[in-house]
Design a protein around this motif. Structure first.
Motif, PDB file in Angstrom:
ATOM      1  N   ASN A 111       0.807  -1.225   0.000  1.00 54.89           N
ATOM      2  CA  ASN A 111       0.000   0.000   0.000  1.00 54.89           C
ATOM      3  C   ASN A 111       0.834   1.266   0.000  1.00 54.89           C
ATOM      4  OD1 ASN A 111      -1.591  -2.105   2.041  1.00 54.89           O
ATOM      5  ND2 ASN A 111      -2.903  -1.105   0.552  1.00 54.89           N
ATOM      6  N   ASN A 112       0.218   2.329  -0.502  1.00 55.81           N
ATOM      7  CA  ASN A 112       0.730   3.666  -0.286  1.00 55.81           C
ATOM      8  C   ASN A 112      -0.254   4.395   0.616  1.00 55.81           C
ATOM      9  OD1 ASN A 112       3.156   3.797  -1.671  1.00 55.81           O
ATOM     10  ND2 ASN A 112       2.189   4.316  -3.620  1.00 55.81           N
ATOM     11  N   PHE A 113       0.201   4.752   1.788  1.00 56.80           N
ATOM     12  CA  PHE A 113      -0.621   5.492   2.753  1.00 56.80           C
ATOM     13  C   PHE A 113       0.402   6.125   3.699  1.00 56.80           C
ATOM     14  CE2 PHE A 113      -4.928   4.994   5.238  1.00 56.80           C
ATOM     15  CZ  PHE A 113      -5.001   6.360   5.371  1.00 56.80           C
TER      16      PHE A 113
ATOM     17  N   ARG B 204      -3.868   2.054 -11.080  1.00 59.79           N
ATOM     18  CA  ARG B 204      -2.542   2.212 -11.679  1.00 59.79           C
ATOM     19  C   ARG B 204      -1.805   3.298 -10.912  1.00 59.79           C
ATOM     20  NH1 ARG B 204       2.115   4.276 -14.025  1.00 59.79           N
ATOM     21  NH2 ARG B 204       2.578   3.349 -16.040  1.00 59.79           N
ATOM     22  N   CYS B 205      -0.765   2.898 -10.208  1.00 61.69           N
ATOM     23  CA  CYS B 205       0.023   3.853  -9.430  1.00 61.69           C
ATOM     24  C   CYS B 205       0.993   4.561 -10.368  1.00 61.69           C
ATOM     25  CB  CYS B 205       0.772   3.140  -8.318  1.00 61.69           C
ATOM     26  SG  CYS B 205       1.789   4.239  -7.310  1.00 61.69           S
ATOM     27  N   VAL B 206       1.323   5.800 -10.024  1.00 62.04           N
ATOM     28  CA  VAL B 206       2.294   6.575 -10.801  1.00 62.04           C
ATOM     29  C   VAL B 206       3.670   5.909 -10.736  1.00 62.04           C
ATOM     30  CG1 VAL B 206       3.056   8.139  -8.962  1.00 62.04           C
ATOM     31  CG2 VAL B 206       2.894   9.000 -11.317  1.00 62.04           C
ATOM     32  N   GLU B 207       3.866   5.014  -9.762  1.00 61.59           N
ATOM     33  CA  GLU B 207       5.127   4.283  -9.633  1.00 61.59           C
ATOM     34  C   GLU B 207       5.241   3.128 -10.630  1.00 61.59           C
ATOM     35  OE1 GLU B 207       5.642   5.010  -4.812  1.00 61.59           O
ATOM     36  OE2 GLU B 207       4.601   3.252  -5.544  1.00 61.59           O
TER      37      GLU B 207
ATOM     38  N   TYR C  35      -4.019   8.362 -11.793  1.00 61.52           N
ATOM     39  CA  TYR C  35      -3.024   7.684 -10.980  1.00 61.52           C
ATOM     40  C   TYR C  35      -3.557   7.504  -9.561  1.00 61.52           C
ATOM     41  CZ  TYR C  35       0.232   8.259 -14.834  1.00 61.52           C
ATOM     42  OH  TYR C  35       0.837   8.184 -16.058  1.00 61.52           O
ATOM     43  N   GLY C  36      -3.109   6.406  -8.940  1.00 58.28           N
ATOM     44  CA  GLY C  36      -3.628   6.020  -7.623  1.00 58.28           C
ATOM     45  C   GLY C  36      -3.640   7.123  -6.586  1.00 58.28           C
ATOM     46  N   PHE C  37      -2.679   8.054  -6.680  1.00 60.16           N
ATOM     47  CA  PHE C  37      -2.587   9.057  -5.612  1.00 60.16           C
ATOM     48  C   PHE C  37      -3.773  10.011  -5.564  1.00 60.16           C
ATOM     49  CE2 PHE C  37      -0.096  10.970  -9.097  1.00 60.16           C
ATOM     50  CZ  PHE C  37      -0.536  12.276  -9.120  1.00 60.16           C
ATOM     51  N   LYS C  38      -4.576  10.079  -6.665  1.00 60.27           N
ATOM     52  CA  LYS C  38      -5.793  10.912  -6.605  1.00 60.27           C
ATOM     53  C   LYS C  38      -6.857  10.278  -5.703  1.00 60.27           C
ATOM     54  CE  LYS C  38      -6.591  14.284  -8.962  1.00 60.27           C
ATOM     55  NZ  LYS C  38      -6.276  15.707  -8.649  1.00 60.27           N
TER      56      LYS C  38
HETATM   57 MO   LIG Z   1       0.542   5.818  -6.076  1.00 59.83          MO
END
Ligand SMILES: [Mo]
Ligand SMILES: Nc1nc2c(c(=O)[nH]1)N[C@H]1C(S)=C(S)[C@@H](COP(=O)(O)O)O[C@H]1N2
Length: 322
Positions: free
Chosen positions: A85-87, A142-145, A238-241
């Motif tokens: 995860n990204n959190f 889809r993550c920006v990574e 991207y996932g961060f949104k």
């Molecule tokens: Mo991400």
């Protein structure tokens, strides 16, 4: 003479297998060997088979038209979705959120609806969700990574929620904020981002049928590491949104600031649409690694959702509005 030296920053983060998945993979391979199961050609074994003893099933979840069958892809394993995860509120490593978010108190929870809207107020989570049917939405993330997953979310359409609160004519944007509570979210004691985490959408993006508030996955209550009790999911971005653990939703005339844009304006813009033709300054966006797969696959424009969302950006320069 100029020698091209590969810097660590030239490597997409998806190239680095986090320890959690690596360990799970080893465990899986052991299990698979014992069971005499083969490994599927062209793919490394998934992290772990889904297993029992998870959260409670959410009652009354209806199917939507976004099913696994209509997407035609394998669901990402529950273990990968909840352990990779990204959190950043719980740490910056992929396995930090699963390890550090267990104590987050997600009940009672309230959401403030503010700004240019007919029915502002602070709503208890149950009242916020109750008028809407829970739908299963199988989406790509889809993550920006440059890694991706296929997630069976449970959620409610953002458009229905917005209509219910009645945005005024000057509500051109919707801004969202995550909980700010460094006692519960230890990552907020480090200034990696300007807290609270902030995101935003143009109102017509927010009204697009694809956008949802997610409250569960795999038919079950959302695990804390995935943004409990309520998070945004906008699968063409991207996932961060897709901001997690939301406490504020504000309607406003101006484009709101967003956390990643504040942190690195050259790398992350307001729109953040998945776009394989616009590289991240430090790595290519042309391909992605589906978590669990060995080979990379091409990234699709708007993450494969162009039919549903391309019209929102007609006439815009997608290189300037990245
Ligand atoms: Mo991400
Ligand atoms: N509040 C908050 N929301 C967040 C993040 C974060 O660090 N904090 N990370 C984002 C990023 S970069 C991604 S890729 C997705 C990851 O969602 P997942 O962990 O459920 O796969 O959450 C997004 N939402």
């Amino acid at each position: 003479m100029l020698i091209k030296i590969a810097k660590p920053s030239d490597v997409a983060p998806s190239e680095i297998t986090p320890r959690s998945l690596y360990l799970d993979r080893r465990r899986f391979l052991k299990t698979a060997a014992v069971a005499g199961a083969g490994v599927v050609l062209g793919s490394i074994a998934p992290p772990m088979p889904a297993h029992a003893a998870r959260g409670p099933q959410l009652p009354g979840v209806i199917k939507s038209k976004w099913t696994q069958e209509s997407l035609g892809e394998k669901l990402t394993d529950y273990d990968a979705i909840t352990k990779y995860n990204n959190f950043y509120e719980f740490g910056t490593d992929k396995d930090d959120p699963a390890r550090n978010s267990g104590a987050l108190k997600t009940r009672p929870w309230s959401i403030a609806v503010e700004g240019a809207v007919e029915k502002p107020g602070t709503y208890d989570l149950e009242d916020f969700i109750k008028p809407h049917a829970l739908e299963e939405r199988v989406y790509r993330l889809r993550c920006v990574e440059a890694w991706s997953m296929v997630v069976p979310w449970v959620g409610i359409p953002l458009a229905q929620v917005i209509k219910r609160f009645g945005p005024r004519a000057d509500a051109k944007y919707v801004a969202f904020e995550t909980l700010l509570d460094p006692k519960q979210m230890p990552g907020q004691n480090r200034r990696v981002l300007k807290w609270p985490y902030k995101e935003g959408l143009r109102i017509d993006e927010a009204m697009n049928p694809l956008a949802i508030f997610a409250v569960g996955l795999y038919g079950e209550t959302l695990p804390n590491q995935n943004g409990a009790p309520i998070r945004l999911v906008t699968p063409w971005k991207y996932g961060f949104k897709s901001i997690k653990s939301i406490v504020t939703m504000r309607f406003q005339p101006d484009e709101p600031p967003t956390s990643w844009n504040e942190a690195a304006p050259r790398e992350y813009g307001f729109y953040s649409n998945v776009n394989p033709t616009v590289d991240h300054p430090r790595w290519s966006q042309a391909k992605e690694r589906r978590i669990g797969d060995f080979l990379k696959r091409p990234t699709l424009m708007f993450n494969g959702y162009a039919d549903e969302v391309a019209h929102l950006y007609a006439g815009m320069d997608m290189r300037k509005n990245y």
